[in-house]
Write a protein that holds these residues in place. Sequence first.
Motif, PDB file in Angstrom:
ATOM      1  N   SER A 119       0.830  -1.210   0.000  1.00  0.00           N
ATOM      2  CA  SER A 119       0.000   0.000   0.000  1.00  0.00           C
ATOM      3  C   SER A 119       0.857   1.250   0.000  1.00  0.00           C
ATOM      4  CB  SER A 119      -0.927  -0.001   1.219  1.00  0.00           C
ATOM      5  OG  SER A 119      -1.808  -1.093   1.182  1.00  0.00           O
ATOM      6  N   ALA A 120       1.944   1.211   0.773  1.00  0.00           N
ATOM      7  CA  ALA A 120       2.827   2.377   0.830  1.00  0.00           C
ATOM      8  C   ALA A 120       3.458   2.650  -0.519  1.00  0.00           C
ATOM      9  CB  ALA A 120       3.910   2.165   1.897  1.00  0.00           C
ATOM     10  N   ARG A 121       3.829   1.579  -1.244  1.00  0.00           N
ATOM     11  CA  ARG A 121       4.430   1.777  -2.570  1.00  0.00           C
ATOM     12  C   ARG A 121       3.442   2.413  -3.529  1.00  0.00           C
ATOM     13  NH1 ARG A 121       6.422  -3.468  -1.838  1.00  0.00           N
ATOM     14  NH2 ARG A 121       4.889  -4.282  -3.314  1.00  0.00           N
ATOM     15  N   HIS A 122       2.192   1.957  -3.469  1.00  0.00           N
ATOM     16  CA  HIS A 122       1.202   2.469  -4.413  1.00  0.00           C
ATOM     17  C   HIS A 122       0.741   3.871  -4.063  1.00  0.00           C
ATOM     18  CE1 HIS A 122       0.866  -1.818  -5.599  1.00  0.00           C
ATOM     19  NE2 HIS A 122       0.598  -1.292  -6.769  1.00  0.00           N
ATOM     20  N   SER A 123       0.767   4.228  -2.773  1.00  0.00           N
ATOM     21  CA  SER A 123       0.275   5.547  -2.380  1.00  0.00           C
ATOM     22  C   SER A 123       1.386   6.574  -2.267  1.00  0.00           C
ATOM     23  CB  SER A 123      -0.461   5.450  -1.033  1.00  0.00           C
ATOM     24  OG  SER A 123       0.434   5.034  -0.010  1.00  0.00           O
ATOM     25  N   GLN A 124       2.619   6.149  -2.449  1.00  0.00           N
ATOM     26  CA  GLN A 124       3.746   7.061  -2.312  1.00  0.00           C
ATOM     27  C   GLN A 124       3.688   8.168  -3.355  1.00  0.00           C
ATOM     28  OE1 GLN A 124       7.503   5.174  -2.907  1.00  0.00           O
ATOM     29  NE2 GLN A 124       8.711   6.942  -2.330  1.00  0.00           N
ATOM     30  N   VAL A 125       3.901   9.390  -2.893  1.00  0.00           N
ATOM     31  CA  VAL A 125       3.945  10.525  -3.803  1.00  0.00           C
ATOM     32  C   VAL A 125       5.333  10.591  -4.435  1.00  0.00           C
ATOM     33  CG1 VAL A 125       3.778  13.028  -4.015  1.00  0.00           C
ATOM     34  CG2 VAL A 125       2.226  11.801  -2.482  1.00  0.00           C
ATOM     35  N   ARG A 126       5.378  10.567  -5.736  1.00  0.00           N
ATOM     36  CA  ARG A 126       6.658  10.639  -6.447  1.00  0.00           C
ATOM     37  C   ARG A 126       6.915  12.089  -6.841  1.00  0.00           C
ATOM     38  NH1 ARG A 126       6.575   5.146 -10.190  1.00  0.00           N
ATOM     39  NH2 ARG A 126       5.567   3.822  -8.622  1.00  0.00           N
ATOM     40  N   ALA A 127       7.962  12.653  -6.272  1.00  0.00           N
ATOM     41  CA  ALA A 127       8.275  14.061  -6.512  1.00  0.00           C
ATOM     42  C   ALA A 127       8.861  14.244  -7.906  1.00  0.00           C
ATOM     43  CB  ALA A 127       9.252  14.568  -5.464  1.00  0.00           C
ATOM     44  N   HIS A 181      -3.028   5.470 -13.638  1.00  0.00           N
ATOM     45  CA  HIS A 181      -2.259   4.241 -13.468  1.00  0.00           C
ATOM     46  C   HIS A 181      -1.849   4.035 -12.010  1.00  0.00           C
ATOM     47  CE1 HIS A 181      -1.847   3.509 -17.821  1.00  0.00           C
ATOM     48  NE2 HIS A 181      -1.894   4.827 -17.888  1.00  0.00           N
ATOM     49  N   GLY A 182      -2.560   4.687 -11.085  1.00  0.00           N
ATOM     50  CA  GLY A 182      -2.297   4.496  -9.664  1.00  0.00           C
ATOM     51  C   GLY A 182      -1.019   5.133  -9.170  1.00  0.00           C
ATOM     52  N   ILE A 183      -0.488   6.104  -9.903  1.00  0.00           N
ATOM     53  CA  ILE A 183       0.757   6.765  -9.518  1.00  0.00           C
ATOM     54  C   ILE A 183       0.435   8.199  -9.093  1.00  0.00           C
ATOM     55  CG2 ILE A 183       3.039   7.513 -10.289  1.00  0.00           C
ATOM     56  CD1 ILE A 183       2.894   5.255 -12.381  1.00  0.00           C
ATOM     57  N   THR A 184       0.887   8.574  -7.918  1.00  0.00           N
ATOM     58  CA  THR A 184       0.653   9.924  -7.421  1.00  0.00           C
ATOM     59  C   THR A 184       1.920  10.745  -7.594  1.00  0.00           C
ATOM     60  OG1 THR A 184      -0.907   9.078  -5.772  1.00  0.00           O
ATOM     61  CG2 THR A 184      -0.065  11.308  -5.444  1.00  0.00           C
ATOM     62  N   LEU A 185       1.820  11.823  -8.356  1.00  0.00           N
ATOM     63  CA  LEU A 185       2.950  12.710  -8.583  1.00  0.00           C
ATOM     64  C   LEU A 185       2.787  13.982  -7.771  1.00  0.00           C
ATOM     65  CD1 LEU A 185       3.389  12.488 -12.473  1.00  0.00           C
ATOM     66  CD2 LEU A 185       4.548  11.139 -10.715  1.00  0.00           C
ATOM     67  N   LEU A 234      14.051  13.062  -5.893  1.00  0.00           N
ATOM     68  CA  LEU A 234      13.118  13.266  -7.000  1.00  0.00           C
ATOM     69  C   LEU A 234      12.973  11.959  -7.778  1.00  0.00           C
ATOM     70  CD1 LEU A 234      14.262  16.733  -8.438  1.00  0.00           C
ATOM     71  CD2 LEU A 234      12.326  16.278  -6.915  1.00  0.00           C
ATOM     72  N   ALA A 235      11.730  11.653  -8.141  1.00  0.00           N
ATOM     73  CA  ALA A 235      11.488  10.462  -8.964  1.00  0.00           C
ATOM     74  C   ALA A 235      11.740  10.758 -10.435  1.00  0.00           C
ATOM     75  CB  ALA A 235      10.060   9.961  -8.762  1.00  0.00           C
ATOM     76  N   TYR A 236      11.385  11.972 -10.856  1.00  0.00           N
ATOM     77  CA  TYR A 236      11.607  12.422 -12.229  1.00  0.00           C
ATOM     78  C   TYR A 236      11.951  13.900 -12.178  1.00  0.00           C
ATOM     79  CZ  TYR A 236       8.758   8.238 -13.120  1.00  0.00           C
ATOM     80  OH  TYR A 236       8.245   6.973 -13.124  1.00  0.00           O
TER      81      TYR A 236
END
Length: 323
Positions: A85-93, A115-119, A138-140
């Motif tokens: 759950s933490a992986r899917h809800s993690q906010v990717r900066a 796609h279930g990704i939170t930016l 930063l993720a991207y």
Amino acid sequence: MDLLAHLEAYVATADEASFSRAADRLGIAQPLLSRRVKTLEGHFGGPLFDRSRRQVTTTELGVLLLPYARDVLDRAQRLRQAARSARHSQVRAVGVPADCAPAALARALRAAGEHGITLGMRELPPRERESGLADGTLAYALVRTAPERAAFRVPLGLASAPGDADPEPPRAVHLEDLRPRRRRTGEPPAPAPPPILVLAEDRVPYFEDRFARAVARAGLPEGRIRPAGPPSDAFAGTLAGRALLLCTEPYARRYGAAWAPLGDPALHRGYDVGAPPGPRGTPGVPGRLARLLAASVGASGAARPPTRSGAADEPSARLAARG
């Protein structure tokens, strides 16, 4: 010893009262299950099952330890679920320039959300975006690079006070055109030419070097190039006719300024969309996400396709499927 695997063998055998049925339930070979139970019996110092009868029965020690074994397995399962759950809800900066178009960033947020990704968008100067990728915060990120090597190119130009009838499309401006006209004999002194303001987004080493050389070739005085202050102040001076602002067309139009592209494409912006390096090298960036982020800074197309690698197997790479 893999304690969880051994406990699973123990609990499955107790539930099924059969080594063969327990092995089938866990999807492993029966000899492997028997070895795991035997190892666990050695670890606990006593037999867990009575094998002397036709049907396997649980010993007194096995009955005593069974609730504790189930509790350990239940907790391990909850731990795995929490991690998932933490992986899917993690906010990717995502590191972006300060002059991005909010509507385009919103499209990137929506595409990721499908796609279930939170930016989470973070406005950062160029160097901080690079360091954010390097340290993994930063993720991207949209990373500045020379336009001839970039995946995406964005024309840079000069914003100025709006005229009564701005030409469409705008004509390219060359730095030589900005030299003050020579004063003729008897003419009154001409007003000082407006300074050219440079935003923080363009204060990167490779661009500053190129721009300084271009300014020198054009014969413009160095003092005419100045760093821009806060965007609101820079645009106020530009709209009042007191300055020219080096920026992209979408950024200029957002504030109602006139805009003309620089004639030298080597002075345009170049961007790549980067991700932190992983154990197998630098992963690729989902194609659709890269295009949406590039569109937020005014890039209409790619100079070359964004680099991809085995990271296409990552869940986030599914963003590319709809692009």
